[in-house]
Design an enzyme around this catalytic site. Structure first.
Site, PDB file in Angstrom:
ATOM      1  N   ARG A 133       0.857  -1.168   0.086  1.00 37.97           N
ATOM      2  CA  ARG A 133       0.296  -0.148   0.051  1.00 37.97           C
ATOM      3  C   ARG A 133       0.883   1.248   0.004  1.00 37.97           C
ATOM      4  O   ARG A 133       1.619   1.418   0.916  1.00 37.97           O
ATOM      5  CB  ARG A 133      -0.807   0.214   1.255  1.00 37.97           C
ATOM      6  CG  ARG A 133      -1.737  -0.956   1.413  1.00 37.97           C
ATOM      7  CD  ARG A 133      -2.814  -0.930   0.589  1.00 37.97           C
ATOM      8  NE  ARG A 133      -3.720  -2.434   0.565  1.00 37.97           N
ATOM      9  CZ  ARG A 133      -4.741  -2.584   1.284  1.00 37.97           C
ATOM     10  NH1 ARG A 133      -5.278  -1.830   1.940  1.00 37.97           N
ATOM     11  NH2 ARG A 133      -5.308  -3.707   0.903  1.00 37.97           N
TER      12      ARG A 133
ATOM     13  N   GLU B 287      -9.626  -1.734  13.631  1.00 40.13           N
ATOM     14  CA  GLU B 287     -10.033  -2.802  12.176  1.00 40.13           C
ATOM     15  C   GLU B 287      -8.965  -3.795  12.361  1.00 40.13           C
ATOM     16  O   GLU B 287      -7.674  -3.531  12.098  1.00 40.13           O
ATOM     17  CB  GLU B 287     -10.273  -2.145  11.188  1.00 40.13           C
ATOM     18  CG  GLU B 287     -10.811  -2.956   9.947  1.00 40.13           C
ATOM     19  CD  GLU B 287     -10.649  -2.401   8.519  1.00 40.13           C
ATOM     20  OE1 GLU B 287     -11.260  -1.211   8.746  1.00 40.13           O
ATOM     21  OE2 GLU B 287     -10.068  -2.678   7.687  1.00 40.13           O
TER      22      GLU B 287
ATOM     23  N   SER C 210     -11.417  -6.826   6.925  1.00 41.35           N
ATOM     24  CA  SER C 210     -12.522  -6.448   6.221  1.00 41.35           C
ATOM     25  C   SER C 210     -12.909  -7.428   5.199  1.00 41.35           C
ATOM     26  O   SER C 210     -12.033  -8.196   4.673  1.00 41.35           O
ATOM     27  CB  SER C 210     -12.460  -5.200   5.879  1.00 41.35           C
ATOM     28  OG  SER C 210     -11.649  -5.017   4.428  1.00 41.35           O
TER      29      SER C 210
ATOM     30  N   GLU D 296      -0.388   4.138   0.219  1.00 49.72           N
ATOM     31  CA  GLU D 296      -0.855   5.349   1.122  1.00 49.72           C
ATOM     32  C   GLU D 296       0.260   6.197   1.820  1.00 49.72           C
ATOM     33  O   GLU D 296       1.143   5.630   2.663  1.00 49.72           O
ATOM     34  CB  GLU D 296      -2.123   5.258   1.418  1.00 49.72           C
ATOM     35  CG  GLU D 296      -1.885   3.860   2.581  1.00 49.72           C
ATOM     36  CD  GLU D 296      -2.997   3.101   2.937  1.00 49.72           C
ATOM     37  OE1 GLU D 296      -3.974   3.477   2.802  1.00 49.72           O
ATOM     38  OE2 GLU D 296      -2.711   2.025   3.152  1.00 49.72           O
TER      39      GLU D 296
ATOM     40  N   ARG E 221      -0.955   2.545  12.720  1.00 48.25           N
ATOM     41  CA  ARG E 221      -1.550   1.215  12.609  1.00 48.25           C
ATOM     42  C   ARG E 221      -1.434   0.916  10.988  1.00 48.25           C
ATOM     43  O   ARG E 221      -1.884  -0.074  10.239  1.00 48.25           O
ATOM     44  CB  ARG E 221      -3.031   1.361  12.602  1.00 48.25           C
ATOM     45  CG  ARG E 221      -3.638   2.168  12.140  1.00 48.25           C
ATOM     46  CD  ARG E 221      -5.132   2.095  12.989  1.00 48.25           C
ATOM     47  NE  ARG E 221      -6.087   3.321  12.651  1.00 48.25           N
ATOM     48  CZ  ARG E 221      -6.880   3.615  11.782  1.00 48.25           C
ATOM     49  NH1 ARG E 221      -7.208   2.364  10.975  1.00 48.25           N
ATOM     50  NH2 ARG E 221      -7.350   4.712  11.709  1.00 48.25           N
ATOM     51  N   HIS E 222      -0.779   1.855  10.071  1.00 49.80           N
ATOM     52  CA  HIS E 222      -0.442   1.615   8.699  1.00 49.80           C
ATOM     53  C   HIS E 222       0.771   1.573   8.354  1.00 49.80           C
ATOM     54  O   HIS E 222       1.976   2.151   8.682  1.00 49.80           O
ATOM     55  CB  HIS E 222      -0.854   2.961   7.883  1.00 49.80           C
ATOM     56  CG  HIS E 222      -2.449   3.132   7.799  1.00 49.80           C
ATOM     57  ND1 HIS E 222      -3.237   3.746   8.621  1.00 49.80           N
ATOM     58  CD2 HIS E 222      -3.509   2.539   7.166  1.00 49.80           C
ATOM     59  CE1 HIS E 222      -4.314   3.794   8.367  1.00 49.80           C
ATOM     60  NE2 HIS E 222      -4.677   3.036   7.528  1.00 49.80           N
TER      61      HIS E 222
ATOM     62  N   ARG F  41      -1.664  -6.305  12.256  1.00 49.43           N
ATOM     63  CA  ARG F  41      -2.677  -5.780  13.393  1.00 49.43           C
ATOM     64  C   ARG F  41      -3.346  -6.607  14.449  1.00 49.43           C
ATOM     65  O   ARG F  41      -3.388  -6.266  15.459  1.00 49.43           O
ATOM     66  CB  ARG F  41      -3.741  -5.314  12.241  1.00 49.43           C
ATOM     67  CG  ARG F  41      -3.653  -3.963  11.585  1.00 49.43           C
ATOM     68  CD  ARG F  41      -4.701  -2.917  11.703  1.00 49.43           C
ATOM     69  NE  ARG F  41      -4.425  -1.958  10.387  1.00 49.43           N
ATOM     70  CZ  ARG F  41      -5.182  -1.170   9.831  1.00 49.43           C
ATOM     71  NH1 ARG F  41      -6.253  -1.491  10.169  1.00 49.43           N
ATOM     72  NH2 ARG F  41      -4.810  -0.095   9.359  1.00 49.43           N
TER      73      ARG F  41
HETATM   74  O1  4AD Z   1      -9.490  -3.284   4.677  1.00 50.25           O
HETATM   75  P1  4AD Z   1      -8.482  -3.649   3.459  1.00 50.25           P
HETATM   76  O2  4AD Z   1      -7.671  -2.973   2.662  1.00 50.25           O
HETATM   77  O3  4AD Z   1      -9.295  -4.899   2.474  1.00 50.25           O
HETATM   78  C1  4AD Z   1      -8.836  -5.865   1.750  1.00 50.25           C
HETATM   79  O4  4AD Z   1      -7.583  -5.377   1.053  1.00 50.25           O
HETATM   80  C2  4AD Z   1      -9.800  -6.716   1.054  1.00 50.25           C
HETATM   81  N1  4AD Z   1      -9.106  -7.052  -0.150  1.00 50.25           N
HETATM   82  C3  4AD Z   1     -10.089  -7.665   1.939  1.00 50.25           C
HETATM   83  C4  4AD Z   1     -11.316  -8.543   1.604  1.00 50.25           C
HETATM   84  O5  4AD Z   1     -11.235  -9.699   1.475  1.00 50.25           O
HETATM   85  N2  4AD Z   1     -12.289  -7.983   1.300  1.00 50.25           N
HETATM   86  O6  4AD Z   1      -7.473  -5.005   4.043  1.00 50.25           O
HETATM   87  C5  4AD Z   1      -7.665  -5.956   5.050  1.00 50.25           C
HETATM   88  C6  4AD Z   1      -6.918  -5.669   6.394  1.00 50.25           C
HETATM   89  C7  4AD Z   1      -7.538  -4.567   7.081  1.00 50.25           C
HETATM   90  O7  4AD Z   1      -8.566  -5.079   7.964  1.00 50.25           O
HETATM   91  C8  4AD Z   1      -6.143  -4.586   7.981  1.00 50.25           C
HETATM   92  O8  4AD Z   1      -6.086  -5.310   9.180  1.00 50.25           O
HETATM   93  C9  4AD Z   1      -4.961  -4.765   7.323  1.00 50.25           C
HETATM   94  O9  4AD Z   1      -5.456  -5.398   6.110  1.00 50.25           O
HETATM   95  N3  4AD Z   1      -4.456  -3.397   6.612  1.00 50.25           N
HETATM   96  C10 4AD Z   1      -3.462  -2.984   7.127  1.00 50.25           C
HETATM   97  N4  4AD Z   1      -2.489  -3.363   7.872  1.00 50.25           N
HETATM   98  C11 4AD Z   1      -1.289  -2.538   7.797  1.00 50.25           C
HETATM   99  N5  4AD Z   1      -0.935  -1.657   7.304  1.00 50.25           N
HETATM  100  C12 4AD Z   1      -1.876  -0.896   6.185  1.00 50.25           C
HETATM  101  N6  4AD Z   1      -2.012   0.206   5.509  1.00 50.25           N
HETATM  102  C13 4AD Z   1      -3.127  -1.738   6.097  1.00 50.25           C
HETATM  103  N7  4AD Z   1      -4.353  -1.601   5.403  1.00 50.25           N
HETATM  104  C14 4AD Z   1      -5.226  -2.756   5.450  1.00 50.25           C
END
Ligand code: 4AD
Length: 439
Positions: free
Chosen positions: A238, A362, A365, A240, A246-247, A413
């Site tokens: 990612r 969270e 998801s 971002e 937490r990111h 997380r």
């Molecule tokens: O919520 P996210 O972005 O969902 C997906 O990637 C979907 N494809 C999932 C699905 O099957 N629908 O990411 C899923 C999880 C989040 O709930 C969080 O625990 C973790 O990934 N996450 C991160 N962890 C660390 N750093 C980040 N930048 C994160 N972004 C998401």
């Protein structure tokens, strides 16, 4: 290797027995010219070893050598276990080893950027030491991460990464026992998998490409290929610009995808049983590790129910009293979900989706996915996605696709929030964030 005794296993039962141990010289101290102490640490456990001059057995030279060992050098020690009359302060084991032979296997440099004992202190211990006038340097997060191989040696960090290993291992074992198969999807892909601009772009032999933001599209395509139930453990990227606790820019994704027979609650059932199994296992099998983490970073054990609380978005969102318990929030507004999310059949403002929280943050998801190609294309366009970059994905649903859904979990997380830690960098071995690409 049966001749080796682990430092953590040294106990009074071994009194007068000859043992062979290996570990790091945590600290050394000389008492005159005839005696020296060395505290040996192995995997977070410590024992005091005593070197005393004895005719034909231990020379003065040997005492001098031991007293001069640099901290963190790796040594092999042979000696007899003894039980001192007074309790020993500062070691985990309550016995000593009377040294007969000692070899240095690998010498560490004389001054290290981090003192492991300082790095292992809790905030309370630091305050107390400072008040007592002790000279100590608080080891900050950046220093820890810059010298992660040293920082990893503290008992709390040994515990954290052991727990991380267990989380991944339970994830695999539980899903396999439920008939899921492990898949491996590509991390080099043509377009975004989650939408938005947070992708690492790269040049793929002249073709624009990016690092996968998740295995989302390919895990769904595996379902179209009749895999029925799949999971994956792999890196997620990612880009971002999030400078939060937490990111990360790269984390480990634990992903699940499955056919849905009747209702997306089947996905929630898997989340529920997987996590109750995982938390039970951690509490039972990782007691020592959790204690080691708690000693440095005190936390309250996580609260969770045998049957996980499921709240509809409207109820859950306004209920702060659920803040500290493990719960599932579902039927979230469609507008905040990715393009592939299935709208609710009875009210398209909402979606067949879920988020899961630990201590109010969270960790998961998931959702039922759109398996109707026309609707999928429409949703992608509505979310501003260039459908040309995902044609093979959308086409996969034109050959017949079953209703399906799944979820994604962030490994770091889960460990951070299970242990009540305040920063995700603590649970990533070599974290990647917008400012960090090394070590
Ligand atoms: O919520 P996210 O972005 O969902 C997906 O990637 C979907 N494809 C999932 C699905 O099957 N629908 O990411 C899923 C999880 C989040 O709930 C969080 O625990 C973790 O990934 N996450 C991160 N962890 C660390 N750093 C980040 N930048 C994160 N972004 C998401």
């Amino acid at each position: 290797l049966s001749e080796w005794t682990r430092v953590g296993d040294l106990s009074e039962g071994l009194k007068d027995k000859k043992v062979l141990i290996t570990g790091r010289a945590q600290t050394t101290r000389a008492v005159g010219k005839n005696m020296a102490f060395v505290v040996v640490r192995q995997k977070g456990f410590t024992v005091q070893c005593v070197v005393t001059v004895q005719p034909d057995l231990v020379s003065r030279q040997m005492v001098k050598f031991v007293a001069g060992l640099s901290r963190e050098s790796i040594i092999d020690v042979q000696g007899l276990v003894s039980v001192p009359s007074m309790p020993i302060k500062g070691t985990t084991q309550q016995v000593e080893v009377q040294v007969r032979k000692l070899h240095c296997i690998s010498k560490a440099m004389p001054t290290l950027p981090i003192n492991i004992e300082d790095a292992a202190r809790s905030e309370k211990e630091i305050e107390e030491a400072l008040q007592a006038g002790e000279q100590l340097v608080r080891v900050n997060q950046d220093t820890r991460l810059n010298y992660r191989v040293l920082d990893m040696r503290t008992p709390a960090n040994q515990g954290i990464f052991r727990i991380q290993h267990e989380v991944g291992s339970i994830f695999r074992k539980f899903l396999q026992s439920e008939g899921f198969e492990e898949i491996h999807t590509p991390k080099l892909i043509a377009g975004t998998s989650e939408g938005g601009s947070a992708v690492f772009k790269l040049d793929y032999k002249g073709q624009p490409a990016c690092l996968a933001q998740s295995p989302q599209l390919h895990k769904q395509m595996a379902i179209c290929g009749d895999k029925e139930r799949v999971f994956e453990v792999g890196p997620v990227f990612r880009a971002e610009d999030s400078y939060t606790h937490r990111h990360l820019c790269e984390f480990v994704g634990l992903d699940v995808e499955m056919e849905i027979k009747k209702h997306y609650s089947e996905v929630m059932d898997i989340v529920d049983r997987l996590f109750v199994t995982m938390f039970d296992h951690l509490n039972e099998k990782c007691k020592k590790e959790l204690d080691a983490v708690r000693r440095q970073y005190p936390f309250e054990p996580l609260k969770y129910l045998r049957k996980t609380l499921r709240l509809r978005f409207e109820e859950g969102f306004k209920c702060s009293r659920y803040g500290t318990i493990f719960y599932i929030l579902h039927r979230c507004p469609l507008a905040v979900r990715p393009f592939y999310t299935m709208p609710c059949y009875d009210d398209a403002k909402y979606s067949n989706s879920l988020d899961v929280f630990i201590r109010g943050e969270e960790i998961i998801s998931g959702a039922q996915r759109v398996h109707v190609p026309e609707l999928l294309e429409e949703r992608a366009k509505a979310c501003g996605i260039d459908v040309n970059t995902i044609t093979t994905y959308i086409d996969s649903f034109r050959y017949g696709a079953p209703p399906h859904g799944g979820f994604g979990v962030g490994l770091e997380r889960v460990v951070m929030l299970f242990c009540g830690l305040n920063n995700i960098r603590k649970t990533s071995l070599f974290p990647r964030d917008p400012l960090r690409l090394a070590p």
